[in-house]
Design an enzyme around this catalytic site. Structure first.
Site, PDB file in Angstrom:
ATOM      1  N   TYR A   1      23.727 -23.122 -13.661  1.00 13.95           N
ATOM      2  CA  TYR A   1      23.423 -22.911 -15.087  1.00 13.95           C
ATOM      3  C   TYR A   1      21.942 -23.171 -15.411  1.00 13.95           C
ATOM      4  O   TYR A   1      21.256 -22.264 -15.901  1.00 13.95           O
ATOM      5  CB  TYR A   1      24.368 -23.733 -15.975  1.00 13.95           C
ATOM      6  CG  TYR A   1      24.004 -23.645 -17.438  1.00 13.95           C
ATOM      7  CD1 TYR A   1      24.235 -22.481 -18.165  1.00 13.95           C
ATOM      8  CD2 TYR A   1      23.383 -24.710 -18.096  1.00 13.95           C
ATOM      9  CE1 TYR A   1      23.876 -22.389 -19.500  1.00 13.95           C
ATOM     10  CE2 TYR A   1      23.022 -24.625 -19.421  1.00 13.95           C
ATOM     11  CZ  TYR A   1      23.270 -23.467 -20.124  1.00 13.95           C
ATOM     12  OH  TYR A   1      22.900 -23.370 -21.448  1.00 13.95           O
TER      13      TYR A   1
ATOM     14  N   LYS B   1      19.066 -20.388 -16.543  1.00 11.71           N
ATOM     15  CA  LYS B   1      18.331 -20.458 -17.816  1.00 11.71           C
ATOM     16  C   LYS B   1      16.816 -20.489 -17.547  1.00 11.71           C
ATOM     17  O   LYS B   1      16.035 -19.883 -18.279  1.00 11.71           O
ATOM     18  CB  LYS B   1      18.748 -21.691 -18.629  1.00 11.71           C
ATOM     19  CG  LYS B   1      20.164 -21.678 -19.140  1.00 11.71           C
ATOM     20  CD  LYS B   1      20.508 -20.515 -20.044  1.00 11.71           C
ATOM     21  CE  LYS B   1      20.001 -20.633 -21.449  1.00 11.71           C
ATOM     22  NZ  LYS B   1      20.475 -19.509 -22.317  1.00 11.71           N
TER      23      LYS B   1
END
Ligand SMILES: NC(=O)c1ccc[n+]([C@@H]2O[C@H](COP(=O)([O-])OP(=O)(O)OC[C@H]3O[C@@H](n4cnc5c(N)ncnc54)[C@H](O)[C@@H]3O)[C@@H](O)[C@H]2O)c1
Ligand SMILES: CC(C)CCC[C@@H](C)[C@H]1CC[C@H]2[C@@H]3[C@H](O)C=C4C[C@@H](O)CC[C@]4(C)[C@H]3CC[C@]12C
Length: 369
Positions: free
Chosen positions: A159, A163
């Site tokens: 994750y 990002k």
């Protein structure tokens, strides 16, 4: 961007507009952007509340689509003045594969950038995350830092990796020529842990507390500060950035801004208790009830179980090595960059943010009865 302050001429697109943050951005735009003519809400799953927004003066266009599909994104972007790209796969619990997280968060963002370039859309606001900075894999504290505070941003989890990559794509695209020859103006907002009405993890903690007879058990020392920001203020920052990006392109283009407000600095659990306490839950212990090494063991066991059970069932507990490290590492921001660059002041005081969130948790309680 065309139009005077009073004439509604602008077309905005919000990707992920049916999510937790996306819904607040959509509602905030309708309330506080008088120049809006059409609001396009693009999401993989359209929510039923969108229907009630269609009766107002602004044209609300619901678009069911997938950011990983370039043609769907291009069709939605075409003719819009501003894109707020909030869609993302927020998964730190192992619900989705690393490949899927990468595809949605990185390829999806690439598709949005390319769609802007191809269709001539000039203004792009990206919802990034504090996690592009940290906490890093080494567990270094980031204590009330700002956008310029040096920090070793090293990640392994899919994750934050996704990002960080997506944010880089957005910032690197700033200044490139869109169709028609004008420059693309981009910037990225980095919320810390968002809370407020609709927050799924808060709902999970509340339900867990109910299952344990109204009790939650302290796992993290109260001295570990975790940055939190109210969803209404994060939405307001998006609206302001989108509004100011044209006038202040030279200053704001290619910039990153942490999202902040007056929410107090507390540990993750103590902060949650600000809302869950008034709803009847108690946090047991002034110190963690289990030694840290045992929590690490339990988190590792959970990760192992998740892996073993994967062929049979998706086991996604709140506690895993990554979430433990997140909760157990101080990461707080203290900055006024957004105020200096585009005049941001939190729209909601801490008292109001707290009252609204408590009200929402109480409604959960009532609906559970
Ligand atoms: N929740 C937080 O604490 C937090 C903190 C910092 C940053 N963020 C960022 O804010 C954004 C919104 O997060 P959220 O908490 O509202 O999450 P969310 O899951 O509630 O919302 C994300 C939305 O994106 C949509 N979406 C997912 N995959 C899609 C796809 N392939 N195509 C189109 N739409 C898709 C989902 O359906 C959902 O409506 C994310 O980009 C996230 O990384 C969230
Ligand atoms: C050890 C347990 C008792 C507590 C576990 C809490 C854990 C589920 C919480 C702690 C910190 C939370 C993350 C943090 O607020 C910031 C973000 C950034 C954002 O981009 C996505 C959400 C996320 C990762 C929060 C998820 C839930 C976390 C890990």
């Amino acid at each position: 961007m065309a139009g005077s302050a009073q004439v509604p001429t602008l077309v905005y697109l919000v990707t992920g507009g049916c999510g937790f943050l996306g819904e607040h951005i959509v509602r905030m735009l309708l309330e506080r952007e008088p120049r809006l003519r059409e609001l396009r809400v693009f999401d993989l799953h359209l929510s039923s509340w969108l229907e009630e927004l269609k009766t107002g003066p602004v044209q609300v266009t619901a678009i069911q689509g997938d950011v990983t599909q370039a043609h769907e994104v291009a069709a939605a972007v075409a003719g819009s003045h501003v894109v707020i790209h909030t869609a993302g796969l927020v998964d730190v619990f192992g619900k989705a594969s690393p490949e899927t997280i990468h595809k949605v968060n990185v390829l999806g963002t690439q598709n949005v950038i390319e769609a802007c370039m191809r269709t001539g859309t000039q203004f792009l606001v990206y919802t990034s995350s504090m996690e592009v900075v940290g906490p890093n894999v080494k567990g270094h504290p980031f204590y009330r830092g700002d956008e310029d505070t040096p920090y070793e941003a090293v990640h392994r989890h899919p994750y934050p990796c996704s990002k960080a990559l997506a944010e880089r794509l957005v910032l690197e695209a700033n200044g490139r020529k869109v169709s028609g020859g004008l420059p693309l103006v981009t910037c990225a907002l980095r919320p810390t842990g968002i809370y407020g009405e609709g927050h799924q993890v808060m709902r999970d903690f509340y339900n867990q507390g109910l299952r344990f007879g109204g009790r939650l058990f302290r796992a993290i020392p109260a001295s570990v500060e975790h940055g939190r920001v109210y969803v209404g203020n994060v939405a307001w920052m998006h609206v302001l950035v989108a509004r100011e990006l044209e006038q202040r392109a030279a200053l704001m283009g290619g910039q990153v801004y942490f999202c902040y407000d007056k929410s107090p600095y507390k540990s993750y659990e103590d902060f949650n208790m600000e809302f869950l306490g008034p709803c009847g839950l108690r946090l047991i212990g002034t110190h963690p009830l289990l030694p840290y090494w045992l929590l690490v063991l339990l988190a590792t066991l959970n990760a192992l179980l998740q892996w073993l059970l994967r062929p049979l069932v998706l086991y996604t507990p709140l506690l895993n090595p990554y979430t433990l490290a997140m909760a157990n590492t101080t990461f707080t921001v203290s900055t006024n960059k957004a105020q200096r660059h585009f005049g941001y002041k939190p729209l909601f005081s801490w008292e109001e943010s707290k009252a609204r969130t408590i009200h929402w948790v109480q409604a959960l309680e009532a609906s559970a009865r």
